[in-house]
Design an enzyme around this catalytic site. Structure first.
Site, mmCIF file in Angstrom:
data_model
loop_
_atom_site.group_PDB
_atom_site.id
_atom_site.type_symbol
_atom_site.label_atom_id
_atom_site.label_comp_id
_atom_site.label_asym_id
_atom_site.label_seq_id
_atom_site.Cartn_x
_atom_site.Cartn_y
_atom_site.Cartn_z
ATOM 1 N N HIS A 1 0.839 -1.198 0.000
ATOM 2 C CA HIS A 1 0.000 0.000 0.000
ATOM 3 C C HIS A 1 0.873 1.246 0.000
ATOM 4 O O HIS A 1 1.894 1.297 0.678
ATOM 5 C CB HIS A 1 -0.911 0.012 1.226
ATOM 6 C CG HIS A 1 -2.190 0.749 0.996
ATOM 7 N ND1 HIS A 1 -3.334 0.128 0.543
ATOM 8 C CD2 HIS A 1 -2.508 2.042 1.140
ATOM 9 C CE1 HIS A 1 -4.298 1.019 0.416
ATOM 10 N NE2 HIS A 1 -3.823 2.201 0.776
ATOM 11 N N ASP B 1 -13.888 2.448 7.373
ATOM 12 C CA ASP B 1 -12.815 3.174 6.666
ATOM 13 C C ASP B 1 -13.310 3.643 5.309
ATOM 14 O O ASP B 1 -13.018 4.752 4.885
ATOM 15 C CB ASP B 1 -11.569 2.296 6.487
ATOM 16 C CG ASP B 1 -10.606 2.957 5.503
ATOM 17 O OD1 ASP B 1 -10.069 4.016 5.850
ATOM 18 O OD2 ASP B 1 -10.450 2.447 4.376
ATOM 19 N N ARG C 1 -13.168 12.074 3.944
ATOM 20 C CA ARG C 1 -11.892 12.788 4.117
ATOM 21 C C ARG C 1 -11.443 13.405 2.804
ATOM 22 O O ARG C 1 -10.883 14.500 2.767
ATOM 23 C CB ARG C 1 -10.820 11.828 4.649
ATOM 24 C CG ARG C 1 -10.991 11.472 6.113
ATOM 25 C CD ARG C 1 -10.081 10.326 6.501
ATOM 26 N NE ARG C 1 -8.688 10.618 6.259
ATOM 27 C CZ ARG C 1 -7.791 9.719 5.831
ATOM 28 N NH1 ARG C 1 -8.135 8.471 5.616
ATOM 29 N NH2 ARG C 1 -6.545 10.072 5.638
ATOM 30 N N SER D 1 -6.401 4.191 8.575
ATOM 31 C CA SER D 1 -7.125 3.878 7.341
ATOM 32 C C SER D 1 -6.429 2.747 6.595
ATOM 33 O O SER D 1 -7.047 1.738 6.219
ATOM 34 C CB SER D 1 -7.190 5.139 6.469
ATOM 35 O OG SER D 1 -7.480 4.824 5.133
ATOM 36 N N LYS E 1 -7.505 -1.732 6.680
ATOM 37 C CA LYS E 1 -7.784 -2.537 5.471
ATOM 38 C C LYS E 1 -6.800 -3.690 5.356
ATOM 39 O O LYS E 1 -7.171 -4.801 5.014
ATOM 40 C CB LYS E 1 -7.637 -1.658 4.217
ATOM 41 C CG LYS E 1 -8.754 -0.660 4.043
ATOM 42 C CD LYS E 1 -8.627 0.046 2.708
ATOM 43 C CE LYS E 1 -7.548 1.095 2.711
ATOM 44 N NZ LYS E 1 -7.963 2.450 2.908
HETATM 45 N N1 URA Z 1 -4.407 5.374 1.532
HETATM 46 C C1 URA Z 1 -5.419 4.972 2.347
HETATM 47 O O1 URA Z 1 -5.956 3.889 2.200
HETATM 48 N N2 URA Z 1 -5.807 5.804 3.324
HETATM 49 C C2 URA Z 1 -5.222 6.984 3.544
HETATM 50 O O2 URA Z 1 -5.612 7.673 4.453
HETATM 51 C C3 URA Z 1 -4.184 7.410 2.686
HETATM 52 C C4 URA Z 1 -3.789 6.581 1.675
#
Ligand code: URA
Length: 434
Positions: free
Chosen positions: A82, A161, A168, A183, A187
């Site tokens: 990620h 989320d 957001r 966040s 996940k």
């Molecule tokens: N990626 C995400 O999943 N969440 C964030 O807050 C920033 C980048």
């Protein structure tokens, strides 16, 4: 409990209890409070931050706000990757097929654009027919049979989320270390991967502008992962200028295809391979980073990564012919060029301003329900350090009408600074934290 009292408590810089955080996340999940109250809470968190304990509670509450995926039936060490969000950051579309082509089971849960940064799902949806809405059962089946899936967050995976992420994006509450850490990690913890490789972006076009903040974010996420026995590695990478040359959706997919064809070198390829190498060593496919990099290079040369990307597109309902025929992507309408009015060297290309310009073309969202223009975006023709002549084209802008084109052009023009001497270069990869 009263939601307004919680907002006031956070506004007054007080620490929320575990029960209060759970109440907040439950209210988000059940949609029992209106968006304006959730947004007010997000803003209070953004301004006053969360303690380590609050961040951990928020992460766990969001992880368990829905179902978690059990990947134990897939043999091998499963890894997810990620990025914290960048501009022209198309690494997933390069490293996921490359590592999968080397036998790593890749179950990649991606997101949409956030603020001025791009999102892998939006990019993939620029491929005609591509479907990112895959159920957990089908994702597991696809990974078992083909080693790769790139999917959106399912309705039932960390739904709190998903809701907060969309809010957001349009309420100026993205750049908060505890909100980003919780966040991403909620996940990653819910999606069942054994290991996580994180790309923490640092610089002008990132949510963490300084190395100090990037390290704090990395450490927060590593701690959260370890608390649930996940292996976590974080790379802190430079995001002062856009990583690739193309910014938008279809234009970024095209650049990723060009990297997989072996036609493009430079920072986008370098960071993609560095992250891919971490995935391969963590997953036990390669004994060390050097070997992993060689394996990745080889699967660019022999086009196995490219074929895996074509497989992925076909498996998820898209038209794999886009690999060889870029005219199958949505059309790029109005076009304008940014011309250099000076002689010299490119000193900087402000990634934040370029991200905003890309959004202006229609490649990003300004409100939750905005439709993306998949053909819109920017193609840079020069990188930082390049020599330029007066009258040379520095970038091209694509948008659906001339007004958007003009506004984006003026931002791109401002973002590219030219000076008489070659600039001092910063590292592309600052640190690897294991
Ligand atoms: N990626 C995400 O999943 N969440 C964030 O807050 C920033 C980048």
């Amino acid at each position: 409990m009263n939601f307004v009292d919680l907002i006031i408590k956070k506004r007054n810089k007080l620490e929320l209890t575990t029960d209060e955080i759970n109440y907040f996340v439950k209210a988000v999940t059940n949609k029992s409070v209106p968006d304006y109250q959730i947004s007010a809470m997000l803003m209070a968190i953004c301004i006053n931050s969360l303690t380590e304990r609050e961040t951990s509670d928020l992460t766990m509450a969001m992880t368990y706000s829905g179902k978690t995926i059990d990947l134990r039936s897939i043999p091998g060490f499963k890894i997810d990757k990620h990025s914290t969000g960048g501009v022209a950051d198309t690494t997933t579309l390069i490293l996921a097929p490359l590592t999968a082509s080397l036998g790593l089971p890749v179950i990649k849960m991606s997101g949409r654009g956030l603020g001025y940064t791009g999102g892998t799902l939006d990019k993939l949806e620029s491929i005609p027919g591509f479907n990112v809405n895959i159920s957990s059962e089908n994702a597991i089946k696809q990974v078992k049979e083909h080693s790769i899936v790139i999917m959106g967050q399912t309705e039932d995976l960390a739904p709190a989320d998903k809701y907060l992420y969309a809010l957001r994006d349009v309420t100026g509450t993205v750049d908060s270390i505890p909100l980003i850490a919780s966040s991403i990690m909620s996940k990653k913890l819910a999606d069942g991967a054994d290991g996580i490789v994180l790309d923490i972006k640092c610089g002008r076009g990132a949510f963490t502008k300084t190395l100090k903040d990037a390290r704090a974010l990395a450490n927060e996420m590593i701690k959260l992962g370890r608390s649930l026995n996940k292996k976590v590695t974080a790379l802190i990478t430079n995001m002062d200028e856009p990583l690739g040359m193309n910014i938008g959706n279809s234009v970024e997919v095209i650049e990723a295809i060009e990297v997989l064809k072996g036609n493009v070198k430079g920072p986008l390829k370098e960071v993609s391979l560095a992250l891919g190498a971490e995935m391969l060593t963590m997953g036990g496919i390669a004994p060390d980073t050097h070997t992993a990099l060689q394996m990745l290079e080889e699967n660019i040369s022999n086009h196995k990564g490219l074929y895996k990307f074509a497989d992925l597109i076909a498996l998820q309902g898209g038209n794999p012919a886009v690999i060889d025929n870029y005219s199958l992507f949505p059309p790029r309408m109005c076009k304008a060029a940014i011309i250099s009015d000076e002689v010299g060297y490119v000193q900087e290309i402000d990634a934040l301003m370029i991200g905003k310009a890309s959004s202006t073309t229609g490649a990003g969202r300004k409100t939750k329900d905005d439709e993306i223009d998949y053909g819109a975006g920017i193609m840079l023709k020069r990188k930082v350090g390049d020599k330029v002549a007066k009258g040379e084209i520095l970038a091209r802008v694509f948008a659906s009408d001339s007004k958007k084109c003009e506004t984006a052009c003026s931002l791109v023009h401002k973002a590219i600074k030219i000076g008489s001497k070659p600039p001092r270069r910063k590292p592309l990869i600052y640190e690897i934290i294991k």
